[in-house]
Scaffold this active site. Structure first.
Site, mmCIF file in Angstrom:
data_model
loop_
_atom_site.group_PDB
_atom_site.id
_atom_site.type_symbol
_atom_site.label_atom_id
_atom_site.label_comp_id
_atom_site.label_asym_id
_atom_site.label_seq_id
_atom_site.Cartn_x
_atom_site.Cartn_y
_atom_site.Cartn_z
ATOM 1 C CG ASP A 1 40.485 48.118 41.701
ATOM 2 O OD1 ASP A 1 41.130 47.545 42.590
ATOM 3 O OD2 ASP A 1 40.535 47.781 40.498
ATOM 4 C CG HIS B 1 36.401 42.147 40.009
ATOM 5 N ND1 HIS B 1 35.915 43.185 39.248
ATOM 6 C CD2 HIS B 1 37.760 42.311 40.063
ATOM 7 C CE1 HIS B 1 36.922 43.941 38.838
ATOM 8 N NE2 HIS B 1 38.048 43.437 39.324
ATOM 9 C CG ASP C 1 44.090 48.190 40.437
ATOM 10 O OD1 ASP C 1 43.420 49.148 40.869
ATOM 11 O OD2 ASP C 1 43.606 47.059 40.251
ATOM 12 C CG HIS D 1 40.664 46.051 37.056
ATOM 13 N ND1 HIS D 1 41.781 46.054 37.863
ATOM 14 C CD2 HIS D 1 41.085 45.707 35.817
ATOM 15 C CE1 HIS D 1 42.835 45.717 37.143
ATOM 16 N NE2 HIS D 1 42.449 45.509 35.905
#
Length: 309
Positions: free
Chosen positions: A162, A125, A246, A164
Site C-alpha cells: 500500500d 493503519h 493506491d 501508505h
C-alpha cells in the site's frame, strides 16, 4: 493452481459520507474486474462472520469492545479525524476478519493454493488500541496471528505495498520475533511512520520508503533489494499480503507512479518465495486503492498472478 476469492456483499453496507475516498464503489470496481471470463476458474465463497473475540488476536479486548459499542443505529459516528462508522460498518468489519481467517484456514489446509480477500474497510493503519486511517481492526495482523494459533505456522511474513505505511501492523508486531512486517510506501506521507531505521525489537520490521514520483522501475529495484532478500532469509511458512493499490499512478491520494504490471510482478516474486519456503501459501487482503480504474486494473493483474498466469 487454485485461487480462492473471498468476498461478501455486506462490504457495500459500510457506507461513508459523500466524497469520502473509502467508498463502496471500490468493491464494485473489484467485482467488475473479476467478473470477466478469464477469472471463471476462481473458487468463490462468501466471507463468514467472525466472532468479535477473533479481533483480540491483534487487539486488546477493551479496544474491541469499544469499537463494538461505537456502532451507530443510524447516521455516522466519528472514530477519528478520517475514520467513521455507519450502521453497516461493524458487520462489514467482522466479515472482513472472518474472510481473512477463512482464507488462512483454506490455504493452510491445502484446499487452495492461495487466496484473495476483497473486503472493506481496510485494516493496516489500526494499531493495537488505536483506530485510524479508515481502519478499525487490523485484518492482516489477525490473519497472521490466526495462522500461528490455529495452524501452528512457525513464521509468518506480512508484505505491505500500500502507498501508505502500515503503522498499525508495525505497532502490533514490533516485539514479535516470529512475524516479519515488510513495507514499501511513499514517504513523507500519512501516517508519517515507516522510516528505514524502524526495525522492531528483533529486526523483523523492514521498511523500504519510496519518494513522490518514483515509478515502477524504482519500486521493483527497491522491492527486490530491500524486501525479497530479507523474506528469503526469514523463510516464512505463510505470506500475507496487505494489498493496497493506491501506489498506482492514477490514485488521487499519493504520488507514486506504479502501474498494474508492477503489482503483478510483485505478486509473482512473493509467490516464488512462498513456493520455496512455505508450500506456495499466500493470503492477500485488500487494503487501499481509491481510483476505481486503477484499482480494477491492479486487482486483475494481482489475481492473474495468483492464478499462475
Amino acid at each position: 493452481m487454485t485461487t480462492l476469492y473471498v468476498s461478501h456483499p455486506c462490504s457495500l453496507d459500510h457506507v461513508m459520507p459523500e466524497g469520502h475516498p473509502e467508498r463502496p464503489a471500490r468493491i464494485r470496481a473489484v467485482e467488475r474486474a473479476l467478473e470477466r471470463e478469464s477469472f471463471s476458474a476462481l473458487v468463490r465463497c462468501l466471507a463468514p462472520r467472525a466472532e468479535l473475540a477473533t479481533a483480540e488476536l491483534a487487539h486488546p479486548a477493551e479496544y474491541v469492545e469499544m469499537i463494538a459499542r461505537a456502532s451507530p443505529d443510524e447516521g455516522f459516528v466519528q472514530i477519528d479525524s478520517d475514520t467513521l462508522m455507519s450502521p453497516g460498518t461493524l458487520k462489514a468489519v467482522l466479515h472482513a476478519v472472518g474472510g481473512a481467517t477463512h482464507a488462512v484456514d483454506a490455504v493452510m489446509a491445502g484446499e487452495c493454493a492461495n487466496a484473495f480477500v476483497a473486503m472493506r474497510p481496510p485494516g493496516h493503519h489500526a494499531e493495537r488500541a488505536t483506530p485510524m486511517g479508515f481502519c478499525l481492526f487490523n485484518t492482516a495482523a489477525i490473519a497472521a496471528r490466526h495462522a500461528r494459533k490455529a495452524h501452528g505456522a512457525t513464521r509468518v511474513a506480512i508484505v505491505d505495498w500500500d502507498v501508505h505505511h502500515g503503522n498499525g501492523t508495525q505497532d502490533i508486531f514490533w516485539d514479535d520475533r516470529d512475524v516479519m512486517y515488510a513495507s514499501t510506501h511513499q514517504m513523507p506521507l500519512f501516517p508519517g511512520t515507516g522510516a528505514k531505521g524502524e526495525r522492531g525489537d528483533h529486526d523483523t520490521i523492514v521498511n523500504v520508503p519510496l519518494k513522490a514520483g518514483d515509478d515502477g522501475a524504482v519500486f521493483r529495484e527497491a522491492f527486490e533489494a530491500g524486501i525479497v532478500s530479507r523474506l528469503d532469509a526469514f523463510a516464512p511458512d505463510l505470506i500475507v499480503i496487505s494489498a493496497g493499490f493506491d501506489a498506482h499512478h492514477l490514485d488521487p491520494l499519493a504520488n507514486l507512479r506504479l502501474d498494474e504490471s508492477d503489482f503483478g510482478w510483485a505478486t509473482r516474486r512473493l509467490m516464488e518465495i512462498a513456493h520455496k519456503h512455505g508450500g506456495g501459501r499466500v493470503v492477500s487482503v485488500l487494503e487501499g486503492g481509491y481510483d476505481l480504474e486503477g484499482l480494477s486494473r491492479s486487482v486483475a493483474a494481482h489475481v492473474d498472478a495468483l492464478m499462475g498466469r
